[in-house]
Design a protein around this motif. Structure first.
Motif, mmCIF file in Angstrom:
data_model
loop_
_atom_site.group_PDB
_atom_site.id
_atom_site.type_symbol
_atom_site.label_atom_id
_atom_site.label_comp_id
_atom_site.label_asym_id
_atom_site.label_seq_id
_atom_site.Cartn_x
_atom_site.Cartn_y
_atom_site.Cartn_z
ATOM 1 N N UNK A 84 -9.167 23.996 82.003
ATOM 2 C CA UNK A 84 -9.034 25.093 82.949
ATOM 3 C C UNK A 84 -7.707 25.186 83.675
ATOM 4 N N UNK A 85 -6.926 24.130 83.646
ATOM 5 C CA UNK A 85 -5.645 24.141 84.359
ATOM 6 C C UNK A 85 -4.515 24.587 83.433
ATOM 7 N N UNK A 86 -3.628 25.405 83.962
ATOM 8 C CA UNK A 86 -2.521 25.948 83.186
ATOM 9 C C UNK A 86 -1.558 24.849 82.734
ATOM 10 N N UNK A 87 -1.261 24.845 81.433
ATOM 11 C CA UNK A 87 -0.265 23.904 80.910
ATOM 12 C C UNK A 87 0.852 24.619 80.157
ATOM 13 N N UNK A 88 0.677 25.924 79.878
ATOM 14 C CA UNK A 88 1.708 26.646 79.155
ATOM 15 C C UNK A 88 1.344 28.105 78.963
ATOM 16 N N UNK A 89 2.256 28.825 78.325
ATOM 17 C CA UNK A 89 2.051 30.229 77.960
ATOM 18 C C UNK A 89 2.525 30.390 76.532
ATOM 19 N N UNK A 90 1.733 31.098 75.740
ATOM 20 C CA UNK A 90 2.147 31.401 74.382
ATOM 21 C C UNK A 90 2.312 32.915 74.273
ATOM 22 N N UNK A 91 3.398 33.336 73.650
ATOM 23 C CA UNK A 91 3.680 34.765 73.536
ATOM 24 C C UNK A 91 3.650 35.196 72.081
ATOM 25 N N UNK A 92 3.614 36.506 71.886
ATOM 26 C CA UNK A 92 3.669 37.020 70.523
ATOM 27 C C UNK A 92 4.998 36.643 69.861
ATOM 28 N N UNK A 93 6.032 36.489 70.645
ATOM 29 C CA UNK A 93 7.325 36.064 70.089
ATOM 30 C C UNK A 93 7.279 34.626 69.602
ATOM 31 N N UNK A 94 6.520 33.785 70.306
ATOM 32 C CA UNK A 94 6.334 32.403 69.847
ATOM 33 C C UNK A 94 5.660 32.401 68.480
#
Length: 134
Positions: free
Chosen positions: A41-51
Motif C-alpha cells: 500500500x505504500x508508494x515506492x515508484x511510478x511507472x509511465x507509458x514512456x517507461x
C-alpha cells in the motif's frame, strides 16, 4: 488552491511485482499515462507509458519476434518504474506541485499521506482541467 482540490482521488495502483503486460493493459483500459507502484500500500515508484515504450520490445507480435523480445514482458513493475518519485501532501499549494513538474520535467505528482500511502495523483491533465482563464 491545494493539491486535494484538484487531485484525482480514486487512484488505481499496481503492486511492485505486477507484470508489465498487466500494467500496459490497465493503462490502456483506463487511458492512464501513469500508475503508482506500491508495496503493501505504500508508494515506492511510478511507472509511465514512456517507461513501457522504452522497455518492452517493439517486435512483440511481429514476424521477426524472438525469445528475447518476449522476455521483456516478464519484467515486473518495480523493474521499470521511477523510484522515489517526487510527491506532495494533500495540503501542498498547487503552485509547488506545478513548480516540481516544471523543474524536473515530470508529468505527474502522487499525493501521499504521512505514512506514504497514495491518496491521490495530480497530472498535467488535472492542471489543465482546473486552469482558470481571465
Amino acid at each position: 488552491m491545494k493539491a486535494i482540490d484538484i487531485m484525482t482521488k480514486d487512484v488505481i495502483t499496481v503492486e511492485m511485482d505486477t507484470r508489465l503486460p498487466d500494467v500496459k493493459l490497465l493503462m490502456q483500459q483506463h487511458q492512464f499515462h501513469h500508475l503508482p507502484v506500491v508495496d503493501k500500500g505504500q508508494l515506492i515508484g511510478v511507472i509511465s507509458d514512456r517507461d513501457l515504450l522504452r522497455l518492452v520490445s517493439p517486435f512483440i507480435g511481429k514476424v521477426n519476434e524472438q525469445a528475447r523480445d518476449l522476455d521483456t514482458l516478464n519484467r515486473a513493475a518495480h523493474q521499470a518504474m521511477t523510484r522515489q518519485p517526487i510527491t506532495v501532501k494533500a495540503d501542498t499549494d498547487i503552485k509547488e506541485a506545478i513548480n516540481w513538474m516544471l523543474k524536473t520535467g515530470i508529468s505527474c505528482v502522487p499525493v501521499v499521506d504521512d505514512e506514504h500511502y497514495v491518496i491521490g495523483i495530480i497530472t498535467w491533465r488535472d492542471l489543465i482541467a482546473h486552469a482558470k482563464y481571465d
